[in-house]
Design an enzyme around this catalytic site. Structure first.
Site, PDB file in Angstrom:
ATOM      1  N   HIS A 147      46.524  36.953  47.895  1.00  0.00           N
ATOM      2  CA  HIS A 147      46.826  36.602  46.492  1.00  0.00           C
ATOM      3  C   HIS A 147      48.071  37.337  45.971  1.00  0.00           C
ATOM      4  O   HIS A 147      48.649  36.926  44.969  1.00  0.00           O
ATOM      5  CB  HIS A 147      45.601  36.788  45.588  1.00  0.00           C
ATOM      6  CG  HIS A 147      45.302  38.176  45.143  1.00  0.00           C
ATOM      7  ND1 HIS A 147      44.176  38.861  45.546  1.00  0.00           N
ATOM      8  CD2 HIS A 147      45.953  39.011  44.319  1.00  0.00           C
ATOM      9  CE1 HIS A 147      44.173  40.049  44.978  1.00  0.00           C
ATOM     10  NE2 HIS A 147      45.242  40.176  44.231  1.00  0.00           N
ATOM     11  N   ASP A 187      40.812  36.233  51.508  1.00  0.00           N
ATOM     12  CA  ASP A 187      41.971  36.828  50.820  1.00  0.00           C
ATOM     13  C   ASP A 187      42.598  37.892  51.729  1.00  0.00           C
ATOM     14  O   ASP A 187      42.350  39.095  51.563  1.00  0.00           O
ATOM     15  CB  ASP A 187      41.505  37.424  49.487  1.00  0.00           C
ATOM     16  CG  ASP A 187      42.654  37.817  48.586  1.00  0.00           C
ATOM     17  OD1 ASP A 187      43.799  37.434  48.886  1.00  0.00           O
ATOM     18  OD2 ASP A 187      42.402  38.502  47.576  1.00  0.00           O
ATOM     19  N   SER A 231      45.525  45.849  44.451  1.00  0.00           N
ATOM     20  CA  SER A 231      45.286  44.755  45.403  1.00  0.00           C
ATOM     21  C   SER A 231      46.053  44.962  46.691  1.00  0.00           C
ATOM     22  O   SER A 231      47.221  45.339  46.681  1.00  0.00           O
ATOM     23  CB  SER A 231      45.730  43.426  44.800  1.00  0.00           C
ATOM     24  OG  SER A 231      44.755  42.945  43.946  1.00  0.00           O
TER      25      SER A 231
END
Lengths: 241, 376
Positions: free
Chosen positions: A42, A91, A184
């Site tokens: 992402h 992901d 992230s």
């Protein structure tokens, strides 16, 4: 990282920063080989062009480049073909660097787990990153200790999302120590017998980390992807040059 | 803004220096918020009535968790419809303006559900002041009211036979959430439009069968997916490729799986690890004739083991093994090969009758430098 503390420089030598101009740090990443970095898919939404990215290693304070810092450009971004941005499943992505990094005390790769080596619930592991701290964005790398949570227990915190076997949950019900925006792609690592550290998760998603809705963080389950990672590295090293 | 300052987009004031915040304004966009995908309208307009600037912001908001949880209490039949009219307001295609919910819909939702929230110590969302919405007009053009046939449950909910909505994640979880237990009925995969892995009853989507990614524990979802001829082998993506093209150094499967696992180390009784090549669907030893050390490095690297290595040559006088030898190509130095196995050829005599054994080690990983000691 919420509820963590500032890391000592060099303590997490596999942590890297994925950067793009003009914003600078966008996501965390993890060094797994001299030319290979893992992060989450992402991070590249809307920015899939390798040319706009650089990867910075051996850095602790984003605002003060150190002598131990190494910077590499991105040669290739490999997104997992099943990555689904709507439900944030699969992901994970692999980044191939333009040149090898030099292994030093401050820049070293992390071990990948074996395919069937999943981390047990209630194990204590570490997350790191330059993400939001709840009241500010830090300059210095933060670290936090989190507890691994079973998928069943994790599902009970996220009624509207399905927790799949490609995910791993860690943290606390009250969200006291948790990853946040900007972390992230960074690592969730656990120490193995013999003092070796292994990468079990990549920071992926969770509740809005400084809102009233708390709960654990959700990480991409690296053990699930080990075979895919090894095959992609093999294909892009030996077959597609 | 492109210059990295933050500002509310599409506002009346031009906050960005070069009017960038006005781009993409005034357009209807398709609804992508999963919670509200079954509305009687398909297009929305942002910012919404809760101040969210995008659907992504809306999807991770406090309210998009609150309303689906509140709907389960059955406090008001049209609560989810109201929630969606403020989370993803209807866009009028003529004017490209958002259409608000009617004030009475807002008031009824608040009146019936606010007290339920109070029981668990939560507050009705602050931004939903009903007086901001217009009264229902006779022509019903200026605001939204639910029709009788509007879906009471969102796509993230299961509708009990009693009409109550329970979260989809609670369907078939072994606990009854509907008063009539209907959320625990028909829990087989096929009844839910899914395919069942035989070994562990895991339900997977039909699109996941034969897609090259094993999902069932015994990989049964990736079996019997192709009908290759006798002289062909099956790629991981179920294409068929002639056997003699397997591990030849060229990509023949579209997913390159014909070139995976071509080099391996096989242990013998005395724990020597022989270099073994899987070529044309058979295993071969590697002859030591003309061997050079950089070939050991290439073979170890191809095994994903880039650390120090050790080469041994082991004599093999067993003539029965003669058919199982591979020898370096006579011109291997000029072949410019990227893989080790494409340097080898079949059907050549191994004059030394020695085969290659390798000990490859993994590159070091996962070690942190020791903390420096300082006397205090």
């Amino acid at each position: 990282i919420l509820g963590g503390r500032t890391s000592r420089p060099g303590r997490w030598p596999w942590q890297c920063s994925l950067q793009s101009e003009p914003s600078g740090h966008i996501c965390g990443c993890v060094l797994i080989g001299k030319k290979w970095v893992l992060t989450v898919a992402h991070c590249f939404e809307g920015r899939e062009n390798a040319a706009v990215w650089k990867v910075v290693f051996g850095i602790n304070n984003l605002d003060h480049p150190s002598d131990f810092m190494q910077t590499r450009l991105v040669q290739k971004i490999i997104l997992h073909p099943r990555y689904n941005r709507a439900v944030v499943d699969y992901d994970i992505s692999i980044v191939k660097l333009d040149t090898d990094i030099n292994v030093t005390s401050y820049v070293r790769p992390i071990c990948l787990p074996n395919k069937k080596h999943s981390v047990e619930p209630d194990t204590y592991c570490y997350i790191t990153g330059w993400g939001h701290m709840g009241n500010k964005m830090p300059f210095k790398l933060q670290e936090g200790e989190v507890r691994i949570i079973s998928l069943e227990q994790c599902q009970s915190y996220f009624d509207l999302k399905t927790i799949t076997s490609r995910m791993l949950c860690a943290g606390y019900e009250a969200g006291t120590v948790d990853s946040c925006m900007g972390d992230s792609g960074g690592p969730l690592v656990c120490e193995q017998p013999g003092g070796r550290w292994t990468l079990f998760g990549l920071t992926s998603w969770g509740s809005v980390c400084f809102s009233k809705v708390l709960g654990p963080g959700v990480y991409s389950n690296v053990a699930h992807f080990v075979e895919w990672i090894e095959r992609q590295i093999y294909i892009h090293t030996f077959l597609l040059n | 803004c492109i210059n990295s300052t933050c500002s509310g987009s599409c506002g009346s004031s031009l906050n960005c220096e070069t009017h960038q915040n006005q781009t993409n304004c005034g357009q209807c966009e398709p609804i992508t918020l999963e919670l509200c995908m079954n509305l009687p309208y398909n297009y929305t307009h942002f910012p919404n009535y809760l101040g969210h600037r995008t659907q992504k912001e809306s999807s991770i908001s406090w309210e998009s968790s609150l309303f689906p949880a509140l709907v389960q209490t059955n406090c008001y039949k049209y609560l989810m419809f109201f929630a969606c009219t403020i989370l993803v307001p209807k866009c009028d295609p003529q004017t490209t303006q958002r259409i608000p919910p009617c004030r009475s819909l807002c008031e009824l939702s608040k009146e019936r559900c606010e007290s339920v929230l109070g029981i668990v110590g939560l507050q009705w969302p602050e931004d939903t002041d009903c007086s901001q919405f217009p009264e229902e007009k006779s022509d019903n053009q200026t605001c939204l009211m639910p029709d009788d046939d509007v879906e009471e449950c969102s796509p993230s909910h299961f509708k009990c036979r009693t009409g109550r909505c329970v979260l989809m994640s609670r369907r078939c979880d072994g606990h009854a959430d509907c008063e009539d237990d209907s959320d625990e009925e028909n829990c087989g995969c096929s009844q839910r439009g899914l395919w069942e892995c035989p070994s562990n009853k895991l339900c997977i989507k039909h699109t996941m069968i034969c897609d090259g990614f094993p999902d069932c524990p015994d990989q049964v979802d990736e079996k019997n997916c192709s009908s290759c001829k006798d002289d062909e082998l099956e790629c991981a993506n179920h294409d068929c490729v002639p056997r003699d093209q397997w591990c030849n150094g060229h990509l023949d499967c579209r997913d390159s799986s014909d070139e995976w696992n071509c080099v391996s180390l096989s242990k013998s009784v005395n724990s020597t690890t022989f270099l073994t090549i899987h070529k044309s669907a058979a295993d071969y030893h590697v002859c030591a004739d003309e061997w050079q050390e950089d070939l050991s490095q290439l073979a170890c690297n191809q095994l994903g083991l880039g650390g120090p290595y050790m080469t041994e040559t082991i004599e093999d006088h067993d003539q029965r093994n003669r058919q199982n030898w591979l020898r370096l190509h006579s011109d291997w130095k000029n072949k410019n090969a990227s893989t080790f196995h494409e340097l080898l050829v079949k059907g050549q005599l191994c004059q030394s009758r020695q085969r290659i054994a390798l000990l490859c080690t993994k590159e070091d990983c996962g070690r942190r430098p020791a903390a420096r000691m300082n006397k205090r």
